[in-house]
Design a protein around this motif. Structure first.
Motif, PDB file in Angstrom:
ATOM      1  N   UNK A 132       0.837  -1.188   0.000  1.00  0.00           N
ATOM      2  CA  UNK A 132       0.000   0.000   0.000  1.00  0.00           C
ATOM      3  C   UNK A 132       0.881   1.251   0.000  1.00  0.00           C
ATOM      4  N   UNK A 133       1.865   1.249   0.900  1.00  0.00           N
ATOM      5  CA  UNK A 133       2.765   2.406   1.018  1.00  0.00           C
ATOM      6  C   UNK A 133       3.536   2.627  -0.269  1.00  0.00           C
ATOM      7  N   UNK A 159       1.924  10.364   4.915  1.00  0.00           N
ATOM      8  CA  UNK A 159       2.206   9.489   6.037  1.00  0.00           C
ATOM      9  C   UNK A 159       3.693   9.338   6.339  1.00  0.00           C
ATOM     10  N   UNK A 160       4.541   9.729   5.402  1.00  0.00           N
ATOM     11  CA  UNK A 160       5.977   9.636   5.642  1.00  0.00           C
ATOM     12  C   UNK A 160       6.455  10.703   6.619  1.00  0.00           C
ATOM     13  N   UNK A 222       7.494  -1.520  10.406  1.00  0.00           N
ATOM     14  CA  UNK A 222       8.498  -1.997   9.460  1.00  0.00           C
ATOM     15  C   UNK A 222       8.106  -1.697   8.019  1.00  0.00           C
ATOM     16  N   UNK A 223       6.822  -1.916   7.714  1.00  0.00           N
ATOM     17  CA  UNK A 223       6.365  -1.710   6.339  1.00  0.00           C
ATOM     18  C   UNK A 223       6.568  -0.255   5.928  1.00  0.00           C
ATOM     19  N   UNK A 224       6.228   0.659   6.829  1.00  0.00           N
ATOM     20  CA  UNK A 224       6.369   2.082   6.519  1.00  0.00           C
ATOM     21  C   UNK A 224       7.845   2.464   6.383  1.00  0.00           C
ATOM     22  N   UNK A 225       8.671   1.931   7.266  1.00  0.00           N
ATOM     23  CA  UNK A 225      10.102   2.231   7.197  1.00  0.00           C
ATOM     24  C   UNK A 225      10.667   1.817   5.840  1.00  0.00           C
ATOM     25  N   UNK A 226      10.261   0.623   5.398  1.00  0.00           N
ATOM     26  CA  UNK A 226      10.745   0.131   4.109  1.00  0.00           C
ATOM     27  C   UNK A 226      10.219   0.991   2.968  1.00  0.00           C
TER      28      UNK A 226
END
Ligand SMILES: [Zn+2]
Length: 239
Positions: A132-133, A159-160, A222-226
């Motif tokens: 999604x991100x 969102x970042x 983790x997903x957002x960081x990636x």
């Protein structure tokens, strides 16, 4: 007396084998964690979706292994309890008693219930978040509706940004209570400062009504960081 002695020996043997079975659980957990990281790496690097599907099958195999192990452990524990509570006249054949209890548990198993395994759910959720991100189309099985996806993609850039530092996050953490994300260091400092002043820490995201945060609500996203890493890499290559 001799028979009493042997039953003590056999129950300590049972304890030993139970503890080594429980060690196996830790290996399964580690295997599932590693598989999740590999799958996230694959998505991050834009791999072939079938590779990720293969890892999903691996996760389900781990989940099955974990379920079988848990059922075997509880079959052993139940059998030992039963024998202690209600000692049979002859020395019991523990192995066959355990096997019968285990088989009864196994008969009730279904493939559907494997998909409810916590780590499997986490795996699916992290992949979904990362896709999604990154604006990668979800696979059709997970897709709620196209509209949702469009909204998610347009929101992803905003969102970042951390609501506290107003900068792109490096180490985002998510508030389990409301789903908002912040830079780890910034939110931790904010919570500590509020608590030192003996005040509640509000979620700093505008419009959020979570008014009593603490550090135990924060989990690494983790997903957002990636996704941020990928975004950064992409914007660097464009320059
Ligand atoms: Zn919030």
């Amino acid at each position: 007396m001799a028979s009493h002695g042997s039953s003590v020996v056999s129950s300590s043997a049972v304890e030993n084998s139970l503890s080594s079975l429980k060690n196996c659980q830790a290996y399964i957990d580690t295997g599932m964690d590693i598989t999740t990281v590999v799958a996230l790496d694959l998505v991050q690097n834009g791999c072939d979706p079938t590779d990720v599907d293969n890892l999903e099958s691996v996760m389900l195999e781990y989940a099955a292994l974990n379920r079988d192990l848990n059922q075997y452990i509880s079959a052993v524990e139940e059998t030992v309890r039963k024998v202690k509570r209600d000692p049979p006249d002859e020395v019991p054949d523990l192995k066959s008693l355990v096997d019968t209890t285990y088989a009864a548990k196994q008969r009730k198993n279904s493939d559907e219930s494997l998909k409810k395994n916590d780590k499997f759910l986490q795996f699916k959720e992290q992949l979904r978040d990362l896709r999604k991100q990154m604006g990668v189309p979800q696979d059709s099985r997970d897709q709620a509706s196209d509209d949702d996806e469009d909204i998610a993609v347009t929101q992803s850039i905003a969102n970042f940004t951390c609501p506290i530092t107003q900068m792109e996050m490096v180490n985002p953490v998510k508030n389990k209570e409301c789903g908002h994300t912040y830079e780890k260091e910034a939110i931790e400092k904010m919570i500590q400062r509020r608590h030192q002043q003996k005040k509640n820490a509000r979620c700093p995201k505008i419009g959020c009504d979570v008014s009593d945060m603490n550090e135990s609500h924060l989990v690494p996203d983790t997903a957002l960081r990636r996704a941020i890493e990928v975004h950064k890499k992409q914007s660097q290559t464009k320059q």
